[in-house]
Design an enzyme around this catalytic site. Sequence first.
Site, PDB file in Angstrom:
ATOM      1  N   ARG A 254     -12.048   6.312   9.344  1.00  0.00           N
ATOM      2  CA  ARG A 254     -11.327   5.174   9.168  1.00  0.00           C
ATOM      3  C   ARG A 254     -12.271   4.089   8.725  1.00  0.00           C
ATOM      4  O   ARG A 254     -11.798   3.056   8.117  1.00  0.00           O
ATOM      5  CB  ARG A 254     -10.908   4.710  10.717  1.00  0.00           C
ATOM      6  CG  ARG A 254     -10.254   3.554  10.711  1.00  0.00           C
ATOM      7  CD  ARG A 254      -8.873   3.375   9.933  1.00  0.00           C
ATOM      8  NE  ARG A 254      -7.910   2.180  10.312  1.00  0.00           N
ATOM      9  CZ  ARG A 254      -7.140   1.962   9.523  1.00  0.00           C
ATOM     10  NH1 ARG A 254      -6.566   2.761   8.619  1.00  0.00           N
ATOM     11  NH2 ARG A 254      -6.468   0.989  10.032  1.00  0.00           N
TER      12      ARG A 254
ATOM     13  N   SER B 128       0.670  -1.230  -0.125  1.00  0.00           N
ATOM     14  CA  SER B 128       0.066  -0.190   0.000  1.00  0.00           C
ATOM     15  C   SER B 128       1.022   1.215   0.131  1.00  0.00           C
ATOM     16  O   SER B 128       1.775   1.273  -0.868  1.00  0.00           O
ATOM     17  CB  SER B 128      -0.926  -0.095   1.238  1.00  0.00           C
ATOM     18  OG  SER B 128      -1.694   1.055   1.235  1.00  0.00           O
TER      19      SER B 128
ATOM     20  N   ASP C 109      -8.601  -6.467  -4.531  1.00  0.00           N
ATOM     21  CA  ASP C 109      -7.991  -5.018  -4.180  1.00  0.00           C
ATOM     22  C   ASP C 109      -9.072  -4.257  -5.031  1.00  0.00           C
ATOM     23  O   ASP C 109      -9.020  -4.031  -5.988  1.00  0.00           O
ATOM     24  CB  ASP C 109      -6.705  -4.859  -4.423  1.00  0.00           C
ATOM     25  CG  ASP C 109      -6.231  -3.632  -3.672  1.00  0.00           C
ATOM     26  OD1 ASP C 109      -7.126  -2.814  -3.340  1.00  0.00           O
ATOM     27  OD2 ASP C 109      -4.739  -3.381  -3.763  1.00  0.00           O
TER      28      ASP C 109
ATOM     29  N   HIS D  74      -7.618  -5.186  -0.464  1.00  0.00           N
ATOM     30  CA  HIS D  74      -6.435  -4.607  -0.313  1.00  0.00           C
ATOM     31  C   HIS D  74      -5.592  -4.969   0.812  1.00  0.00           C
ATOM     32  O   HIS D  74      -4.357  -5.140   0.621  1.00  0.00           O
ATOM     33  CB  HIS D  74      -6.571  -3.122  -0.285  1.00  0.00           C
ATOM     34  CG  HIS D  74      -5.519  -2.087  -0.335  1.00  0.00           C
ATOM     35  ND1 HIS D  74      -4.728  -1.913  -1.069  1.00  0.00           N
ATOM     36  CD2 HIS D  74      -5.185  -1.438   0.965  1.00  0.00           C
ATOM     37  CE1 HIS D  74      -3.841  -1.351  -0.721  1.00  0.00           C
ATOM     38  NE2 HIS D  74      -3.875  -0.744   0.487  1.00  0.00           N
ATOM     39  N   ASP D  75      -6.032  -5.289   2.017  1.00  0.00           N
ATOM     40  CA  ASP D  75      -5.341  -5.548   3.252  1.00  0.00           C
ATOM     41  C   ASP D  75      -4.863  -6.887   3.019  1.00  0.00           C
ATOM     42  O   ASP D  75      -4.135  -7.419   4.254  1.00  0.00           O
ATOM     43  CB  ASP D  75      -5.990  -5.037   4.373  1.00  0.00           C
ATOM     44  CG  ASP D  75      -5.655  -3.794   4.935  1.00  0.00           C
ATOM     45  OD1 ASP D  75      -4.604  -3.087   4.246  1.00  0.00           O
ATOM     46  OD2 ASP D  75      -6.245  -3.200   5.748  1.00  0.00           O
TER      47      ASP D  75
END
Length: 416
Positions: free
Chosen positions: A227, A158, A313, A346-347
């Site tokens: 967040r 990232s 992602d 993504h993570d």
Amino acid sequence: MIITFFPGFKWRPQLKLVQLASVENPFVLTCGSCLTDVTVAYETYGKLSGAGDNAILVAHALTGDTHAATHDQYDEQGWWEPLIGSGRPLDTDRFFVICANVLGGCQGTTGPASLDPTTGKPYGMNFPEITINDIVRVQKRLVDILGIRRLAMVVGGSMGGMQALEWAVHYPGFIEAAVVIAAPGYSAPQAIAYNRVGRQAIMLDPDWKNGDYYGGAGPEKGLAAARALGMITYQSEMSMAYKFGRRTRKGQFEVENYLDYQGARIVKRFDANSYLYLLRALDLFDVSAGYESYEAALSRIDAQVLVVGVSSDILYPPHQQQELVETMRRVGVRTDYTVIDSPHGHDGFLIDFHLLRPILVKFINKALPVPSALPLRQWIRFRASNLAYLGARLVTEIQYKPAIIDIPHQDSLFSR
Ligand SMILES: CC(=O)SCCNC(=O)CCNC(=O)[C@H](O)C(C)(C)COP(=O)(O)OP(=O)(O)OC[C@H]1O[C@@H](n2cnc3c(N)ncnc32)[C@H](O)[C@@H]1OP(=O)(O)O
Ligand SMILES: N[C@@H](CCO)C(=O)O
């Protein structure tokens, strides 16, 4: 040396602080402003070789910190624990691994919560705009001070992947290999759009007070909302379906409970102003900035590069990595490319260690071959830790059932 003012700054015994800019040696940012005090927090693992050529810089993502792995058995797990250590892909028996908190962050390195030497008060919004290039140039000062002659590798996911790519372009000849995971060559409008909404959530919170909230209540609601939005982009439709289905608890969908939980967690560990500045640095990221073209920038690279995408992602989707890879190959950069088949979004680079391990090992063996064969003891330890990890992961995967299938529809929630 001025350290950060943010109360969520977590002191660790292994944390090291070093001052990398002063009035005599200021740090000039891309925006033209100058910082006359830059302190950097970092942790190291393993030993630097006498030749200063075995260092790997691990670059963290948006809210990461210096604690990428444990230092001993009593230590808290790091965010890349299974990848760093003795017998692991970033093998600390061989490499000297460094992880530094980024410029603009809030875990020990100078950022908006640090004291501005000219006023004696936290910078807040007086902190200058920063870029990924600035972050990387501060890291270069750090590796120089540590006596590193040439980095064996820079690796990150990232925002960390952006730093790895920036290193390869900005410092050709200084790094042997770069691993760019789940990161593009430049931020696309959709990613910028998410960040814009995240920033608005913080700045519309009355407790943000134009960034001047230190010593009082900060924009907790705004940061939590920012967040929550971010967390949605770090996951995938499938991972959310798996994890939460349509289950409810305490009158909310589980996914809502999860976002609330992540929101509550971030306000304890991260400074809202850092969040604003780092999101902006992500927006501004374009590895070709300052060069004639994208091709011209990428053609500077002489490191071997591995690019890794994550199939699910939605933030920096694999086609963005593919475009980067195709351009690098076109201009003659030695580039390997893999997409990990992960449902985690993504993570995935913080979760799918069982997929990353073999990819990293293969690339490191190719780009940074061991001069002589590994001693037998080290080889056995490496294989054993690999197998133990795969076993543990298999058990988790088996337990990880798609919850969405048997969850009854609950209309009542929509009338609240
Ligand atoms: C990137 C760097 O360089 S370091 C920064 C890395 N850290 C982060 O990004 C922090 C935020 N992200 C996370 O927490 C992510 O969970 C990851 C990526 C680290 C790991 O992902 P996963 O293994 O899939 O964990 P998952 O997202 O399911 O759970 C995370 C937390 O949510 C909690 N949680 C899960 N489901 C729920 C729910 N329904 N309600 C409330 N909380 C929940 C878990 O208990 C866990 O809590 P803990 O972290 O305090 O133990
Ligand atoms: N989850 C990451 C951001 C995206 O990878 C972090 O909080 O650092």
